[in-house]
Write a protein that holds these residues in place. Sequence first.
Motif, PDB file in Angstrom:
ATOM      1  N   PRO A 200     -27.587   2.374  45.465  1.00  0.00           N
ATOM      2  CA  PRO A 200     -28.545   2.259  46.559  1.00  0.00           C
ATOM      3  C   PRO A 200     -27.925   2.299  47.947  1.00  0.00           C
ATOM      4  O   PRO A 200     -28.604   2.632  48.920  1.00  0.00           O
ATOM      5  CB  PRO A 200     -29.198   0.896  46.300  1.00  0.00           C
ATOM      6  N   ALA A 201     -26.648   1.952  48.063  1.00  0.00           N
ATOM      7  CA  ALA A 201     -26.017   1.851  49.378  1.00  0.00           C
ATOM      8  C   ALA A 201     -24.795   2.767  49.444  1.00  0.00           C
ATOM      9  O   ALA A 201     -24.148   3.036  48.423  1.00  0.00           O
ATOM     10  CB  ALA A 201     -25.599   0.401  49.641  1.00  0.00           C
ATOM     11  N   PRO A 202     -24.463   3.249  50.640  1.00  0.00           N
ATOM     12  CA  PRO A 202     -23.257   4.080  50.777  1.00  0.00           C
ATOM     13  C   PRO A 202     -22.002   3.318  50.362  1.00  0.00           C
ATOM     14  O   PRO A 202     -21.927   2.099  50.521  1.00  0.00           O
ATOM     15  CB  PRO A 202     -23.224   4.410  52.277  1.00  0.00           C
ATOM     16  N   VAL A 203     -21.041   4.046  49.836  1.00  0.00           N
ATOM     17  CA  VAL A 203     -19.751   3.472  49.466  1.00  0.00           C
ATOM     18  C   VAL A 203     -18.692   4.178  50.301  1.00  0.00           C
ATOM     19  O   VAL A 203     -18.529   5.399  50.218  1.00  0.00           O
ATOM     20  CB  VAL A 203     -19.453   3.655  47.963  1.00  0.00           C
ATOM     21  N   LYS A 204     -17.985   3.418  51.114  1.00  0.00           N
ATOM     22  CA  LYS A 204     -16.986   3.997  52.016  1.00  0.00           C
ATOM     23  C   LYS A 204     -15.651   4.097  51.305  1.00  0.00           C
ATOM     24  O   LYS A 204     -15.012   3.091  50.999  1.00  0.00           O
ATOM     25  CB  LYS A 204     -16.854   3.147  53.279  1.00  0.00           C
ATOM     26  N   GLY A 205     -15.227   5.320  51.007  1.00  0.00           N
ATOM     27  CA  GLY A 205     -13.951   5.551  50.352  1.00  0.00           C
ATOM     28  C   GLY A 205     -12.943   6.136  51.313  1.00  0.00           C
ATOM     29  O   GLY A 205     -13.222   6.316  52.504  1.00  0.00           O
ATOM     30  N   VAL A 206     -11.755   6.452  50.811  1.00  0.00           N
ATOM     31  CA  VAL A 206     -10.734   7.054  51.667  1.00  0.00           C
ATOM     32  C   VAL A 206     -10.878   8.567  51.741  1.00  0.00           C
ATOM     33  O   VAL A 206     -10.330   9.200  52.646  1.00  0.00           O
ATOM     34  CB  VAL A 206      -9.307   6.670  51.206  1.00  0.00           C
ATOM     35  N   TYR A 210     -19.618   7.924  50.389  1.00  0.00           N
ATOM     36  CA  TYR A 210     -20.445   8.480  49.327  1.00  0.00           C
ATOM     37  C   TYR A 210     -21.882   7.978  49.472  1.00  0.00           C
ATOM     38  O   TYR A 210     -22.154   6.788  49.368  1.00  0.00           O
ATOM     39  CB  TYR A 210     -19.881   8.081  47.962  1.00  0.00           C
ATOM     40  N   HIS A 211     -22.790   8.906  49.734  1.00  0.00           N
ATOM     41  CA  HIS A 211     -24.217   8.602  49.823  1.00  0.00           C
ATOM     42  C   HIS A 211     -24.892   9.112  48.549  1.00  0.00           C
ATOM     43  O   HIS A 211     -25.031  10.317  48.361  1.00  0.00           O
ATOM     44  CB  HIS A 211     -24.840   9.279  51.046  1.00  0.00           C
ATOM     45  N   ARG A 212     -25.275   8.201  47.660  1.00  0.00           N
ATOM     46  CA  ARG A 212     -25.854   8.587  46.372  1.00  0.00           C
ATOM     47  C   ARG A 212     -25.049   9.754  45.755  1.00  0.00           C
ATOM     48  O   ARG A 212     -25.572  10.858  45.574  1.00  0.00           O
ATOM     49  CB  ARG A 212     -27.330   8.969  46.540  1.00  0.00           C
ATOM     50  N   PRO A 213     -23.790   9.518  45.428  1.00  0.00           N
ATOM     51  CA  PRO A 213     -22.909  10.601  44.960  1.00  0.00           C
ATOM     52  C   PRO A 213     -23.275  11.166  43.601  1.00  0.00           C
ATOM     53  O   PRO A 213     -22.910  12.305  43.285  1.00  0.00           O
ATOM     54  CB  PRO A 213     -21.537   9.932  44.907  1.00  0.00           C
ATOM     55  N   PHE A 214     -23.978  10.376  42.775  1.00  0.00           N
ATOM     56  CA  PHE A 214     -24.323  10.817  41.425  1.00  0.00           C
ATOM     57  C   PHE A 214     -25.829  10.741  41.229  1.00  0.00           C
ATOM     58  O   PHE A 214     -26.532   9.964  41.877  1.00  0.00           O
ATOM     59  CB  PHE A 214     -23.645   9.947  40.373  1.00  0.00           C
ATOM     60  N   SER A 215     -26.312  11.551  40.304  1.00  0.00           N
ATOM     61  CA  SER A 215     -27.699  11.459  39.852  1.00  0.00           C
ATOM     62  C   SER A 215     -27.707  11.702  38.353  1.00  0.00           C
ATOM     63  O   SER A 215     -26.660  11.989  37.751  1.00  0.00           O
ATOM     64  CB  SER A 215     -28.576  12.493  40.570  1.00  0.00           C
TER      65      SER A 215
END
Length: 251
Positions: A200-206, A210-215
Amino acid sequence: MFRVSASDAQQAPLIVREAKRSGLTRLAIFHDKTNYGRTGKDELLKALRQQGLSPVYTGQFRLGERDMIAQLRRARDLGAQAILTYAIGPELAQIANSLAQLDWRPQLIGSWTLSMSNFIDDAGPNAEGARMVQTFISDSSDPLRQDFVARYLRTFGGRRIPSAVSAAQGYDSLLLLAAALRHSASTDGKAIVRALENLPAPVKGVITTYHRPFSASDHDAIDLAVPVIGKLQRGEVVHAYSNERTQKRRP
């Protein structure tokens, strides 16, 4: 399976695009005989066809191959301007070292594996100038990436991360998994899959944010907005184009 890396279907068109960007259209393909190499070769052929091109020569070799000179000489005689590669570090080093023996310097352009330390170290100065698709490059001006590299080297030592792409992709994979575990509040496999597909929330990686990276229908976190072209310069992978050092990170 959930993937946090650039697929072969993404990398191959970028490899071909880089050759054309440099004005190189007479291209040879060199790949190993593993499934990785054969799949990469097929994707390169597809990408070349989309550009109205075909290879002047296609060479293949076994893992552990030590002498590439005969095949490289054939590619040279057919007028190849660049060699597109799909293999791993040790055999890629044999290509670069055999080219030096032939005193022939076509451009080497390939998949991310041209950034592996066992290519850089085994080929030495013969690796200089090789170009490859990367999702992460250590020379970034981004503070988060700089901190990641510094912490890695502080923890494990060495002058460089042996495979910066692998380290960054592995790190971001665990960040995404941790986010899914928090979201699912469960260690049940099916619950984690559902959570990964619906973060549900963005994940800040290096590598990126990632905004909803998978479906449910797409398990690839990396899209074509992320990869850049790296090049080897004095034993280090750097951005081939300075404007890509900052523009590829999403907010």
